[in-house]
Design an enzyme around this catalytic site. Structure first.
Site, PDB file in Angstrom:
ATOM      1  N   ASN A 103       0.846  -1.327   0.098  1.00  0.00           N
ATOM      2  CA  ASN A 103      -0.096  -0.098   0.105  1.00  0.00           C
ATOM      3  C   ASN A 103       0.758   1.473  -0.225  1.00  0.00           C
ATOM      4  O   ASN A 103       1.522   1.526   1.058  1.00  0.00           O
ATOM      5  CB  ASN A 103      -0.930   0.096   1.287  1.00  0.00           C
ATOM      6  N   TRP A 104       0.955   1.922  -1.298  1.00  0.00           N
ATOM      7  CA  TRP A 104       1.834   3.007  -1.257  1.00  0.00           C
ATOM      8  C   TRP A 104       1.347   4.286  -0.574  1.00  0.00           C
ATOM      9  O   TRP A 104       2.137   5.229  -0.397  1.00  0.00           O
ATOM     10  CB  TRP A 104       2.168   3.247  -2.782  1.00  0.00           C
ATOM     11  N   LYS A 105       0.252   4.288  -0.266  1.00  0.00           N
ATOM     12  CA  LYS A 105      -0.373   5.384   0.221  1.00  0.00           C
ATOM     13  C   LYS A 105      -0.244   6.712  -0.846  1.00  0.00           C
ATOM     14  O   LYS A 105      -0.157   6.358  -1.780  1.00  0.00           O
ATOM     15  CB  LYS A 105       0.003   5.792   1.726  1.00  0.00           C
TER      16      LYS A 105
ATOM     17  N   HIS B 223      -9.175   1.336   4.862  1.00  0.00           N
ATOM     18  CA  HIS B 223      -8.138   1.293   5.636  1.00  0.00           C
ATOM     19  C   HIS B 223      -8.240   2.297   6.710  1.00  0.00           C
ATOM     20  O   HIS B 223      -8.986   3.262   6.651  1.00  0.00           O
ATOM     21  CB  HIS B 223      -7.017   2.003   4.598  1.00  0.00           C
TER      22      HIS B 223
ATOM     23  N   GLU C  84      -6.987   4.709   7.711  1.00  0.00           N
ATOM     24  CA  GLU C  84      -6.607   6.287   7.539  1.00  0.00           C
ATOM     25  C   GLU C  84      -7.718   6.897   6.551  1.00  0.00           C
ATOM     26  O   GLU C  84      -8.122   7.853   7.069  1.00  0.00           O
ATOM     27  CB  GLU C  84      -5.119   6.574   6.566  1.00  0.00           C
TER      28      GLU C  84
ATOM     29  N   GLU D 155      -5.096  -4.617  10.885  1.00  0.00           N
ATOM     30  CA  GLU D 155      -4.213  -3.668  10.995  1.00  0.00           C
ATOM     31  C   GLU D 155      -4.324  -2.671  12.330  1.00  0.00           C
ATOM     32  O   GLU D 155      -5.360  -2.025  12.314  1.00  0.00           O
ATOM     33  CB  GLU D 155      -4.237  -2.742   9.990  1.00  0.00           C
TER      34      GLU D 155
ATOM     35  N   GLY E 119       2.505   2.439  10.810  1.00  0.00           N
ATOM     36  CA  GLY E 119       3.654   3.615  10.600  1.00  0.00           C
ATOM     37  C   GLY E 119       4.515   3.942  11.802  1.00  0.00           C
ATOM     38  O   GLY E 119       5.012   4.976  11.958  1.00  0.00           O
TER      39      GLY E 119
ATOM     40  N   SER F 118       3.639  -1.911  10.303  1.00  0.00           N
ATOM     41  CA  SER F 118       5.237  -1.784  10.457  1.00  0.00           C
ATOM     42  C   SER F 118       5.769  -3.192  10.038  1.00  0.00           C
ATOM     43  O   SER F 118       6.660  -3.472  10.791  1.00  0.00           O
ATOM     44  CB  SER F 118       5.427  -1.379  11.889  1.00  0.00           C
TER      45      SER F 118
ATOM     46  N   GLY G  12       2.973  -1.087   4.011  1.00  0.00           N
ATOM     47  CA  GLY G  12       2.949   0.367   3.909  1.00  0.00           C
ATOM     48  C   GLY G  12       4.195   0.801   3.593  1.00  0.00           C
ATOM     49  O   GLY G  12       4.683   0.821   2.540  1.00  0.00           O
ATOM     50  N   GLY G  13       4.673   1.510   4.680  1.00  0.00           N
ATOM     51  CA  GLY G  13       5.933   2.329   4.533  1.00  0.00           C
ATOM     52  C   GLY G  13       7.104   1.635   3.710  1.00  0.00           C
ATOM     53  O   GLY G  13       7.874   2.030   2.729  1.00  0.00           O
TER      54      GLY G  13
HETATM   55  P1  PGA Z   1       2.926   0.500   7.423  1.00  0.00           P
HETATM   56  O1  PGA Z   1       1.369   0.803   6.867  1.00  0.00           O
HETATM   57  O2  PGA Z   1       3.520  -0.947   7.105  1.00  0.00           O
HETATM   58  O3  PGA Z   1       3.794   1.660   6.899  1.00  0.00           O
HETATM   59  O4  PGA Z   1       2.870   0.584   9.174  1.00  0.00           O
HETATM   60  C1  PGA Z   1       0.613  -0.433   6.842  1.00  0.00           C
HETATM   61  C2  PGA Z   1      -0.474   0.164   6.336  1.00  0.00           C
HETATM   62  O5  PGA Z   1      -1.311   1.129   6.571  1.00  0.00           O
HETATM   63  O6  PGA Z   1      -1.246  -0.660   5.265  1.00  0.00           O
END
Ligand code: PGA
Length: 251
Positions: A9-11, A97, A99, A169, A175, A215, A236-237
């Site tokens: 997930n590149w966000k 998600h 967010e 999650e 993050g 993470s 994500g990251g």
């Molecule tokens: P993260 O994000 O790996 O940066 O913690 C995961 C996500 O939000 O899908």
């Protein structure tokens, strides 16, 4: 047997130009020793460019969007519809998600509409659930997450549910560098599977894939993937770094 499923997930990261460079670098070093299913979820504006490269170079990677509206079309300024994604021949779409829930007012009800709209348009949803720190510290994490599962799946037919991916999650792990222990993550994923068995059947619950997200990095993926109810990761990251993402895929 459920096929391991690693999604990135590149966000809101990488321009369409950087996205092209990423997929070319990724392809150059691409190995998939665990025979995972792999999906990259870039921002909307990079979907077509990446899809064209994946198809032209026959890279064995799926592509997903990070969100969509549930309506077919209409006066929804700034939104992207399931039909538009279907026309692009996108495979997956991340729905709900944390967010999106936190910053864009998504609720279990809108997640439910989106999950059903995804299936109706041949898109496979990666449906996200997870508790915040306060809920976990109060000892209510399981009730909260299982409540999300029930509400987000309301009215979804069993034959469709079998193709669902759930991403568990915990919000406090996203993050932050703070990962759930693999035991805690597995306990929740197992509870989610039992809930799905209760809502549908044992067979359906056994076919649903449940990812852990929060993470995930090269140093913790092997242990997470050794857990019986964790079928993959939503990353994500670490998914916007070619080396890290490849290391995660080849845990
Ligand atoms: P993260 O994000 O790996 O940066 O913690 C995961 C996500 O939000 O899908």
């Amino acid at each position: 047997m459920r096929k391991p499923f690693i999604a990135g997930n590149w966000k809101m990261n990488l321009t369409h130009i950087e996205a092209t460079a990423f997929i070319q670098d990724f392809h150059y070093d691409f190995k998939n020793k665990n025979n995972c299913e792999i999906c990259i979820c870039p921002p909307f504006i990079a979907l077509r460019g990446i899809k064209n490269i994946i198809d032209a170079d026959k890279i064995n990677v799926k592509i997903g969007a990070q969100n969509m509206h549930w309506e077919k079309s209409g006066a929804f300024t700034g939104e992207i519809s399931p039909e538009m994604l279907k026309a692009l021949k996108i495979d997956y779409v991340i729905i709900g998600h944390s967010e999106r829930r936190q910053y864009f007012a998504e609720t279990n009800e809108t997640v439910n509409k989106k999950v059903r709209a995804a299936f109706a348009n041949d898109l496979l949803p990666i449906m996200c659930v997870g508790e915040d720190l306060k809920t976990r510290e109060a000892g209510n994490a399981e009730d909260f997450v299982l409540g999300q599962i029930t509400e987000c799946l309301e009215g979804l037919e069993e034959k469709l549910a079998a193709d669902l991916t759930v991403a568990y999650e915990p919000i406090w792990a996203i993050g932050t560098g703070r990962t759930a222990t693999s035991e805690d993550a597995n306990t929740m994923c197992s509870a989610i599977r039992k809930k799905i068995a209760g809502l549908y059947s044992f067979a359906t619950a056994e076919s649903v894939r449940i990812q852990y997200g929060g993470s995930v990095k090269p140093s913790n993926i092997t242990e997470l993937m050794s857990m019986p109810d964790i079928d993959g990761a939503l990353v994500g990251g670490a998914s916007i770094n070619v080396g890290d993402f490849l290391a995660i895929i080849n845990y």
